[in-house]
Write a protein that holds these residues in place. Structure first.
Motif, PDB file in Angstrom:
ATOM      1  N   ASP A   1      21.584 -26.330  13.841  1.00  0.00           N
ATOM      2  CA  ASP A   1      21.535 -25.949  12.059  1.00  0.00           C
ATOM      3  C   ASP A   1      20.888 -24.534  12.190  1.00  0.00           C
ATOM      4  O   ASP A   1      21.143 -23.659  11.134  1.00  0.00           O
ATOM      5  CB  ASP A   1      20.512 -27.073  11.853  1.00  0.00           C
ATOM      6  CG  ASP A   1      21.252 -28.442  11.816  1.00  0.00           C
ATOM      7  OD1 ASP A   1      22.576 -28.365  11.756  1.00  0.00           O
ATOM      8  OD2 ASP A   1      20.463 -29.500  11.642  1.00  0.00           O
ATOM      9  N   ALA A   2      19.987 -24.272  13.032  1.00  0.00           N
ATOM     10  CA  ALA A   2      19.186 -22.958  12.840  1.00  0.00           C
ATOM     11  C   ALA A   2      20.176 -21.783  13.011  1.00  0.00           C
ATOM     12  O   ALA A   2      20.131 -20.706  12.105  1.00  0.00           O
ATOM     13  CB  ALA A   2      18.067 -22.712  13.690  1.00  0.00           C
ATOM     14  N   LEU A   3      21.042 -22.104  14.121  1.00  0.00           N
ATOM     15  CA  LEU A   3      22.100 -20.832  14.231  1.00  0.00           C
ATOM     16  C   LEU A   3      23.113 -21.081  13.249  1.00  0.00           C
ATOM     17  O   LEU A   3      23.698 -19.673  13.027  1.00  0.00           O
ATOM     18  CB  LEU A   3      22.995 -21.352  15.775  1.00  0.00           C
ATOM     19  CG  LEU A   3      22.095 -21.025  16.939  1.00  0.00           C
ATOM     20  CD1 LEU A   3      22.910 -21.612  18.144  1.00  0.00           C
ATOM     21  CD2 LEU A   3      21.884 -19.514  17.189  1.00  0.00           C
ATOM     22  N   LYS A   4      23.570 -22.191  12.653  1.00  0.00           N
ATOM     23  CA  LYS A   4      24.429 -22.161  11.601  1.00  0.00           C
ATOM     24  C   LYS A   4      23.790 -21.329  10.401  1.00  0.00           C
ATOM     25  O   LYS A   4      24.622 -20.508   9.754  1.00  0.00           O
ATOM     26  CB  LYS A   4      24.721 -23.476  11.145  1.00  0.00           C
ATOM     27  CG  LYS A   4      25.275 -24.177  12.012  1.00  0.00           C
ATOM     28  CD  LYS A   4      25.494 -25.490  11.456  1.00  0.00           C
ATOM     29  CE  LYS A   4      26.331 -26.654  12.587  1.00  0.00           C
ATOM     30  NZ  LYS A   4      26.416 -27.822  12.114  1.00  0.00           N
ATOM     31  N   ARG A   5      22.434 -21.263  10.163  1.00  0.00           N
ATOM     32  CA  ARG A   5      21.842 -20.594   9.109  1.00  0.00           C
ATOM     33  C   ARG A   5      21.953 -19.099   9.466  1.00  0.00           C
ATOM     34  O   ARG A   5      22.399 -18.215   8.427  1.00  0.00           O
ATOM     35  CB  ARG A   5      20.582 -21.016   8.827  1.00  0.00           C
ATOM     36  CG  ARG A   5      20.564 -22.167   8.035  1.00  0.00           C
ATOM     37  CD  ARG A   5      18.877 -22.788   7.683  1.00  0.00           C
ATOM     38  NE  ARG A   5      18.080 -22.898   8.752  1.00  0.00           N
ATOM     39  CZ  ARG A   5      18.073 -23.925   9.269  1.00  0.00           C
ATOM     40  NH1 ARG A   5      18.690 -24.987   8.610  1.00  0.00           N
ATOM     41  NH2 ARG A   5      17.132 -24.106  10.256  1.00  0.00           N
ATOM     42  N   ALA A   6      21.741 -18.784  10.728  1.00  0.00           N
ATOM     43  CA  ALA A   6      21.855 -17.182  11.030  1.00  0.00           C
ATOM     44  C   ALA A   6      23.095 -16.831  10.833  1.00  0.00           C
ATOM     45  O   ALA A   6      23.529 -15.552  10.512  1.00  0.00           O
ATOM     46  CB  ALA A   6      21.257 -17.112  12.464  1.00  0.00           C
ATOM     47  N   LEU A   7      24.253 -17.660  11.405  1.00  0.00           N
ATOM     48  CA  LEU A   7      25.642 -17.239  11.307  1.00  0.00           C
ATOM     49  C   LEU A   7      26.132 -17.062   9.828  1.00  0.00           C
ATOM     50  O   LEU A   7      26.828 -15.913   9.328  1.00  0.00           O
ATOM     51  CB  LEU A   7      26.702 -18.111  12.066  1.00  0.00           C
ATOM     52  CG  LEU A   7      26.576 -18.205  13.460  1.00  0.00           C
ATOM     53  CD1 LEU A   7      27.336 -19.474  14.029  1.00  0.00           C
ATOM     54  CD2 LEU A   7      27.024 -16.971  14.024  1.00  0.00           C
ATOM     55  N   LEU A   8      25.510 -17.896   8.890  1.00  0.00           N
ATOM     56  CA  LEU A   8      26.020 -17.577   7.537  1.00  0.00           C
ATOM     57  C   LEU A   8      25.544 -16.472   6.898  1.00  0.00           C
ATOM     58  O   LEU A   8      25.879 -15.932   6.036  1.00  0.00           O
ATOM     59  CB  LEU A   8      25.707 -18.886   6.571  1.00  0.00           C
ATOM     60  CG  LEU A   8      26.353 -20.226   7.237  1.00  0.00           C
ATOM     61  CD1 LEU A   8      25.766 -21.543   6.356  1.00  0.00           C
ATOM     62  CD2 LEU A   8      27.917 -19.857   6.633  1.00  0.00           C
ATOM     63  N   ASP A   9      24.060 -16.045   7.456  1.00  0.00           N
ATOM     64  CA  ASP A   9      23.447 -14.905   6.905  1.00  0.00           C
ATOM     65  C   ASP A   9      24.305 -13.990   7.217  1.00  0.00           C
ATOM     66  O   ASP A   9      24.425 -12.691   6.584  1.00  0.00           O
ATOM     67  CB  ASP A   9      22.029 -15.117   7.489  1.00  0.00           C
ATOM     68  CG  ASP A   9      21.354 -13.681   7.157  1.00  0.00           C
ATOM     69  OD1 ASP A   9      21.663 -13.062   6.159  1.00  0.00           O
ATOM     70  OD2 ASP A   9      20.442 -13.350   7.704  1.00  0.00           O
TER      71      ASP A   9
END
Length: 875
Positions: A833-841
């Motif tokens: 989930d943290a990686l997903k937020r980084a990718l969306l950023d």
């Protein structure tokens, strides 16, 4: 840089053409199972941008099972608002076309332009290597390589440093590394990199210096040896002349002669003592023999008295053993009679048990005979029923295949008739008092008229109506119906039935008969599973066994007064044990009697033999002689003992000094003195020879020349050492300056790494190496190298680091495109989930192509998932 479309033709598993359009500027998510083609799409993008279109190694791009294919990839992309197109065809009819706005580039010029544009080194021959991939090798992650960021960032270090230089305003450049490399190259000619040991000219100078120093030391040693030999020659010559005057060996030899005379006298005394000792020993042995003979005679007398007492005791034991043996024999006779009576009673009891068992067996045989007779009767009845059912089933059996064919024809005829009825022309008529004529038949009233062919209807007084059906294939339908009805009739005749219903009823009757047949067969199997004949054989066997049992029962004795078996067996066992005990007692007493008789006879013989020996006249005469001899021998031994003691005292006094050892010592001393004088003479000759040789070799001139060469080589070594020190200092200063500049460059990269890193690891930081690659993770007060982290954590660090590198490259104006093939495979749900937020950023600044075989793990990104299977189906 933004990809807009990808077209792939005859590329590996894509044997046709696959077009992927409408690529979004942010995150693009492609899904599909293993071997769906995700990695092939990513490889196609890598190949079209990085690989040389004329490379011969790209034959593995050919579509599977199609050796004559023409792999081709075409991409459309936007670069700073300029529309661009790149198309490459590989293996056969190779070509490369690059269009940037209105500019067109072809072949090698196009590939050089791509390398400069994207930031990689074009391969001059063969496949693109990892160290040439540059920025694309860092940002375009292949399957299974997400965790490996150190090598990829190291290969892109030059481009990253240029980007950081632009962002930080520093003056770091690749020229500094070139200068450092040149300085280090000069330094490596004098000192090794790892151990700082001398090499090249400096090592040669040190080796030559060491060789000259060794030669100088050798010559110095030879010079010292020459001086020492002169001193030793004078000393040896003086000692030789002194020994020659004194002649010490002659005095030693005279003393040896005197000591040898004393040793001879001592030896004579020792021989006399040894002879006296031998005579004394012989006398003592003779005295001992006489004493032993007298002792033996005394012992014989004592033994005779003891044997006579034992003989009287043995005679008494014989009488007692004979009495015990007679008692044991009488007891054995009584036990034998009791045992015979007990055995007869046990035989009668066993006969009673046998009679009971035979009666039981006869009862079982009778029951078995009744059962077998009943089974045989039931099996014969079931067998007859099986035969009747078999005949009935055979008479009713019908061919199932023909029945099924008849059913199909019946259905077909029904359909054809329905179609014919539907195709016929229907005329409803209602006549009010009038008539019409159809084919000569007059119709009145009301009804329905169906026409399957053209018909003429006469209207009396009015005229005629010609009715032609409107269906054109009615005739063919009638013909098909007629043919089907003919086949149906033939099948009915073949089956011997009038209709399908009769055939089905007959088939049902046949199935009922078959079921009855099976039930009768099961009944027959229950009563006679192996047939009726085995039952009859078993019946005959049971009858024979019953007859045998009757005969054995008749042969048994009258058991009316038989005792109980257990009681009779206990009585028989007790009688047998008593008989065995009596037998053992008789045997034991017999052995005791025999042993007593034998012992008594043996003792009587011994007493008689010993008494005869003592009373023998010759033995008595010899005994008197050795008793007299013992007195004489004792006196002689005493005299010899006194003489031996006196001579031993004299020998001890003579042995105070060892004259033989003194003679030997003086002889050895004389030999040593003479040998030492001879050795002095030899050493004097050798020293003179050595001095003459060394004096003629020019030792002084050679030593002076070596010392001069040594001074010259020391100056050469000092010059090279000074140069090595200067180069080392310069290398240190340049590296420190470069590291200082790199540290200044790290600030923007460290800031971007922290921006992404805090999402997974709050209060942590990444340490960077000189090539700007991550080397360690600082968190919770400790530092872990990347190799010490788990595979999943390294995979996550690889994704975050690439996002930070992409931010820096984009800020410096370089094109950024991120491709992640099956990334975050080893990541738990919380970190994913943290990686997903980084990718969306990151997707707000870069175009990202994400390929995954787990669509369910990425369905919450708010991004449409594009299935590879759907794309292939659409193509």
């Amino acid at each position: 840089m933004k990809l807009e479309s990808i077209a792939i033709s005859e590329f590996r598993q894509f044997s046709g053409r696959l077009v992927i359009g409408d690529l979004q500027p942010g995150l693009n998510l492609f899904t599909g199972p293993n071997e769906a083609g995700k990695s092939t799409i990513a490889e196609a993008v890598r190949t079209v941008f990085l690989e040389r279109y004329k490379a011969s190694h790209l034959k593995d791009l050919l579509p599977w099972g199609k050796a004559s294919g023409q792999p081709a990839v075409e991409v459309s992309f936007n670069l700073d608002g300029v529309a661009c197109t790149l198309a490459k065809q590989f293996v056969t009819r190779q070509r490369c076309d690059l269009r940037i706005g209105q500019q067109v580039f072809g072949e090698d010029e196009a590939e050089d332009r791509l390398a400069a544009l994207l930031g990689f080194s074009r391969a001059t021959r063969g496949a693109m290597k990892a160290d040439q991939a540059g920025v694309p090798g860092l940002l375009w992650v292949q399957q299974g390589e997400t965790h490996d960021v150190r090598d990829a960032s190291g290969h892109a270090a030059l481009y990253l440093r240029d980007a950081l230089t632009q962002l930080s305003g520093g003056n770091s450049s690749a020229g500094e590394d070139v200068l450092i490399g040149a300085v280090q190259g000069e330094l490596r000619q004098l000192l090794t990199a790892r151990t700082q040991r001398a090499t090249g000219p400096l090592a040669e100078a040190e080796q030559a210096l060491a060789a000259l120093a060794a030669e100088r030391d050798t010559l110095d040693a030879q010079r010292r040896q020459f001086d020492e030999n002169l001193t030793r020659l004078a000393t040896q010559q003086e000692a030789f002349e002194d020994a020659l005057r004194k002649r010490p060996w002659e005095a030693h030899e005279q003393k040896a002669v005197e000591a040898q005379a004393r040793a001879a006298a001592l030896a004579e005394l020792e021989r006399s003592v040894e002879g006296l000792a031998q005579t004394l020993h012989v006398s003592e042995v003779e005295l001992a023999m006489s004493l032993q003979q007298e002792k033996n005679a005394a012992e014989l007398e004592a033994t005779l008295a003891n044997d006579r007492q034992k003989l009287e005791q043995a005679k008494a034991a014989v009488l007692a053993a004979e009495a015990e043996h007679a008692q044991a024999s009488a007891a054995l006779t009584r036990c034998q009679q009791v045992n015979d009576a007990a055995n007869r009673a046990l035989e009668l009891a066993n006969a009673a048990v046998m009679a009971q068992e035979l009666n039981n067996q006869i009862a079982l045989y009778r029951a078995e005979i009744v059962r077998l007779e009943t089974s045989i009767a039931a099996a014969e009845a079931a067998q007859a029923a099986v035969l009747d059912a078999t005949r009935s089933a055979a008479s009713l059996e019908i061919d199932v295949a023909q029945l099924q064919k008849l059913q199909a024809l019946e259905s077909r005829v029904s359909v054809l008739r329905a179609r014919k009825e539907a195709a016929m022309t229907r005329i409803d008529y209602r006549l009010s008092g009038g008539v019409i004529v159809v084919d000569g038949a007059t119709l009145t009233g009301e009804g329905v008229l169906r026409l399957d062919d053209a018909q003429t209807i006469e209207l009396p007084g009015v005229g005629e109506l010609r009715i032609v059906p409107g269906v054109s294939d009615l005739a063919a339908l009638r013909a098909e119906l007629s043919g089907a009805e003919v086949q149906q009739a033939e099948l009915l005749r073949s089956l011997g039935v009038a209709s399908l219903g009769d055939a089905q009823a007959r088939h049902e009757q046949w199935k009922a008969q078959v079921a009855h047949l099976r039930s009768q067969q099961e009944i027959l199997a229950v009563h006679a599973p192996e047939g009726i004949e085995p039952l009859r054989a078993a019946l005959a066997s049971a009858l024979a066994r019953r007859q045998t049992a009757d005969e054995r029962l008749a042969a048994l004795p009258d058991v009316a007064r038989a005792p109980a078996v257990d009681e009779a067996r206990r009585a028989a066992d007790n009688a047998r044990q008593a008989l065995e005990s009596a037998t053992r007692a008789l045997t034991q007493t017999g052995e005791q009697r025999s042993n007593a008789v034998a012992a008594s006879g043996s003792l009587a013989e011994q007493v008689q033999r010993k008494d005869a020996q003592l009373q023998d006249e010759t033995f008595r005469a010899r005994r008197a002689q050795w008793q007299a001899k013992i007195v004489e021998q004792r006196a002689h031994v005493a005299a010899l003992t006194r003489q031996r003691d006196e001579r031993n005292q004299a020998l001890s006094a003579a042995r105070t000094d060892d004259p033989a050892a003194e003679a030997k010592r003086y002889r050895v001393s004389a030999d040593l003195a003479r040998n030492e004088q001879q050795e002095r003479q030899v050493r004097i000759a050798e020293l003179r020879s050595q001095l003459e040789t060394m004096g003629a070799s020019g030792l002084g001139e050679r030593l002076a020349a070596v010392r001069a060469s040594l001074e010259q080589m020391e100056r050469r070594r000092a010059e090279l050492s000074l140069r090595a020190g200067a180069l080392s200092l310069l290398d240190k200063v340049l590296v420190e300056e470069r590291d200082s500049a790199v540290a200044q460059l790290r600030a923007p990269l460290t800031e971007r790494l922290g921006h992404y890193l805090k999402r997974l690891f709050p209060q942590s930081a990444l340490e960077l190496g000189d090539d700007l690659s991550p080397i360690a993770l600082q968190r919770d007060g400790r530092i872990d190298t990347l190799d010490a982290l788990s595979f999943g954590t390294r995979e996550q660090m690889g994704i975050l680091a690439r996002l930070a590198y992409a931010d820096l490259l984009k800020a410096s104006g370089r094109p950024t495109l991120l491709m992640l093939d099956d990334a975050a495979v080893h990541t738990d749900g919380m970190r994913r989930d943290a990686l997903k937020r980084a990718l969306l950023d990151a997707a707000t600044r870069h175009q990202i192509l994400l390929f995954t075989c787990h669509p369910e793990l990425w369905d919450d990104l708010g991004v449409k998932q594009r299935s590879i299977d759907d794309l292939r189906a659409a193509a």
